[in-house]
Design an enzyme around this catalytic site. Structure first.
Site, short mmCIF file in Angstrom:
data_model
loop_
_atom_site.label_atom_id
_atom_site.label_comp_id
_atom_site.label_asym_id
_atom_site.label_seq_id
_atom_site.Cartn_x
_atom_site.Cartn_y
_atom_site.Cartn_z
N ASN A 1 0.81 -1.22 0.00
CA ASN A 1 0.00 0.00 0.00
C ASN A 1 0.84 1.27 0.00
O ASN A 1 0.30 2.37 -0.12
CB ASN A 1 -0.97 0.00 1.18
CG ASN A 1 -2.11 -0.99 0.96
OD1 ASN A 1 -2.26 -1.54 -0.13
ND2 ASN A 1 -2.91 -1.21 1.99
N ASP B 1 -7.22 -4.14 7.65
CA ASP B 1 -6.49 -5.20 6.95
C ASP B 1 -5.94 -6.27 7.89
O ASP B 1 -5.59 -7.36 7.45
CB ASP B 1 -5.34 -4.60 6.12
CG ASP B 1 -5.85 -3.82 4.92
OD1 ASP B 1 -7.07 -3.83 4.67
OD2 ASP B 1 -5.03 -3.20 4.22
N ASP C 1 -9.99 -5.21 -4.20
CA ASP C 1 -10.52 -6.31 -3.42
C ASP C 1 -12.04 -6.29 -3.42
O ASP C 1 -12.67 -5.25 -3.50
CB ASP C 1 -10.02 -6.20 -1.97
CG ASP C 1 -8.58 -6.65 -1.87
OD1 ASP C 1 -8.25 -7.65 -2.52
OD2 ASP C 1 -7.82 -6.01 -1.17
C1 UD1 Z 1 -6.59 1.70 1.65
C2 UD1 Z 1 -5.86 0.39 1.49
C3 UD1 Z 1 -6.69 -0.77 2.03
C4 UD1 Z 1 -7.14 -0.46 3.45
C5 UD1 Z 1 -7.82 0.90 3.55
C6 UD1 Z 1 -8.19 1.31 4.95
C7 UD1 Z 1 -4.58 0.76 -0.52
C8 UD1 Z 1 -4.35 0.39 -1.93
N1 UD1 Z 1 -5.63 0.16 0.09
O1 UD1 Z 1 -7.75 1.63 0.84
O2 UD1 Z 1 -5.89 -1.95 2.00
O3 UD1 Z 1 -8.06 -1.47 3.86
O4 UD1 Z 1 -6.93 1.91 3.02
O5 UD1 Z 1 -7.06 1.31 5.77
O6 UD1 Z 1 -3.84 1.54 0.08
N2 UD1 Z 1 -14.61 6.13 1.66
C9 UD1 Z 1 -15.70 6.86 1.26
N3 UD1 Z 1 -15.52 7.76 0.24
C10 UD1 Z 1 -14.32 7.96 -0.36
C11 UD1 Z 1 -13.21 7.20 0.07
C12 UD1 Z 1 -13.38 6.29 1.09
O7 UD1 Z 1 -16.79 6.70 1.78
O8 UD1 Z 1 -14.24 8.81 -1.26
C13 UD1 Z 1 -14.78 5.14 2.74
C14 UD1 Z 1 -14.57 3.73 2.22
O9 UD1 Z 1 -15.74 3.21 1.62
C15 UD1 Z 1 -14.19 2.99 3.46
C16 UD1 Z 1 -13.38 4.02 4.22
O10 UD1 Z 1 -13.75 5.28 3.69
O11 UD1 Z 1 -15.35 2.66 4.20
C17 UD1 Z 1 -11.89 3.82 4.13
O12 UD1 Z 1 -11.46 3.96 2.81
P1 UD1 Z 1 -10.00 4.49 2.42
O13 UD1 Z 1 -9.28 4.88 3.65
O14 UD1 Z 1 -10.16 5.48 1.34
O15 UD1 Z 1 -9.34 3.17 1.86
P2 UD1 Z 1 -8.57 2.96 0.49
O16 UD1 Z 1 -7.64 4.10 0.26
O17 UD1 Z 1 -9.54 2.59 -0.57
#
Ligand code: UD1
Length: 425
Positions: A30, A314, A124
């Protein structure tokens, strides 16, 4: 390939006894994927080291090639990225749909090229993963978005600074805002920014390239935009993978034994390590190294997942697997992804006693699991199935290994080297 088109590879695990030896932790998936995306921002030659040998790095390399940055690996662990400035801000569906981190090209390409066409990202399979925070924040910085036919078209003549307060500390949104803000006119502040070590690693690379970012590692990031020409390519060592480190801790926790886990960053895992100690592991940490001794049965605890520095989502499949064979009952509460419990059905196939309701899993420990065929539904769940195999009598076979290959650098070889009965078949 099977009739359903899935690769046939499986991992077979049998519990042979306690684990003993040393495991080196590779660089973090990540982090490295975001470092790679950041190379879109400035021309030149980048050298990334401590790069894990995982499929997602290869996929991100293909995506960068389609966008105009060439990636090649002269030897394991090293990745060279060449950006000659001839960028094509069009991220094709076939690549984007394969990894979630493809969304990380949005910020760099928008700020560098003034536009980007991006299919909606994949990754995922654990429920809806919206990007509304990315879109709203970049809009506040002057970008316009159109969404049609599964594709996002973002445009911005020149982004400007903005005061952004995230309603949730999203990792991906924080990263896209920071990369977009690097060339924006004026100052961008991000309140409630994500503080994950992988976000810090990307910010550190940007600073090495010449970006002006303060508050790194805190929940308030301040980015002062610089002129496009003032950013230069840089070399960077990828931060160690705390999730892979935790996987080896979980393995020894259920198999018993004694491991040295080296080239890790224990300070990035403090909360998790404290919980593992409560569960009965004897963990000592010093610079870059964890020493863990696992004797006797684990104790159950309750665990909520939270943004960093809380317990990462994770880690959760690993924790639920450990609780499956712990003494007593534990409740795990998922606060990030409501749908992230699919692998529980697989653990139940192995004899675990788990009930899920909404965001919660109630795990009542049994003394041992019982080996059976199971499926990896995503990267972390796949690793948890392997760990579960070490907690089971008989043979456990894990299919869906392509998910594990996306994020784990030689999981089988590393575990076999410390005495686990594990092979790829
Ligand atoms: C990253 C990691 C993933 C990890 C996650 C949380 C990578 C490639 N993946 O994913 O392994 O599980 O952080 O630690 O780095 N959300 C919204 N709107 C948005 C963006 C996010 O509602 O625009 C919500 C998501 O649905 C989720 C939460 O915020 O419920 C966390 O998401 P986010 O922190 O953005 O995770 P990722 O960056 O996708």
């Amino acid at each position: 390939m099977t009739a359903s088109g899935e690769p046939r590879d499986q991992i077979a695990i049998r519990h042979l006894g306690p684990l003993k030896g040393t495991i080196r932790v590779p660089g973090a998936k990540n982090a490295v994927l975001k470092l790679m995306a950041a190379s879109l921002l400035a021309d030149g030659r980048y050298e990334l080291t401590n790069v894990p040998a995982i499929d997602d790095v290869a996929i991100m390399g293909e995506l960068l090639a389609a966008l105009g940055v060439r990636a090649h690996s002269p030897e394991p662990g090293r990745l060279i990225l060449d950006n000659d400035g001839d960028l094509v801000p069009l991220a094709p569906y076939e690549l984007v749909e394969r990894i979630r981190a493809s969304i990380n090209v949005l910020g760099p390409l928008l700020t560098r090229c003034g536009e980007i066409r991006l299919s909606m990202p994949g990754g995922d399979d654990f429920g809806a993963r919206p990007i509304d925070l990315h879109v709203a924040s970049l809009e506040a910085m002057g970008a316009s978005f159109k969404f049609a036919h599964g594709e996002l078209h973002a445009t911005a003549d020149r982004l400007h600074g903005a005061e952004i307060a995230l309603t949730f500390p999203s990792v991906g949104a924080t990263e896209n805002i920071v990369t977009a803000a690097v060339f924006a006119e004026g100052t961008t502040t991000i309140d409630n920014a994500a503080r994950e070590p992988e976000v810090v690693d990307m910010c550190d690379l940007l600073v090495e390239m010449g970006a002006d970012i303060t508050g790194i590692g805190t929940s308030r990031l301040v980015v002062d935009g610089v002129e496009r020409g003032s950013l230069k390519a840089a070399d960077h060592r990828t931060v160690p993978d705390r999730i892979q480190a935790a996987t080896y801790l979980a393995a020894v926790a259920v198999a018993g034994g004694e491991l040295d886990i080296v080239e890790a960053r224990p300070e990035h895992m403090e909360n998790l390590l404290a919980r593992f100690v409560e569960m009965g592991l004897d963990v000592s940490a010093d610079a870059g190294r964890l020493h863990v001794v696992a004797e006797g049965r684990l104790h159950s605890i309750d665990v909520p997942t939270l943004p960093y520095p809380g317990i990462a989502t994770d880690y959760k499949p690993l924790i639920i697997t450990m609780l499956s064979v712990a003494d007593g009952a534990g409740i795990v509460t998922e606060n990030l992804y409501p749908g992230r419990f699919r692998y529980v059905e697989e653990l139940i196939r192995l004899g675990a006693n788990i009930r899920t309701t909404g965001h919660h899993a109630v795990v009542r420990g049994v003394p041992r699991l019982s080996g059976a065929p199971v499926r990896a539904h995503d990267i972390r769940a796949g690793a948890a199935m392997v760990v579960a195999g070490l907690a089971a009598d008989g043979v456990t076979t894990v299919s869906g290994v392509q998910h594990i290959d996306r994020g784990y650098d030689d999981l089988v070889g590393r575990l076999a080297a410390v005495g686990a009965g594990i092979e790829r078949i």
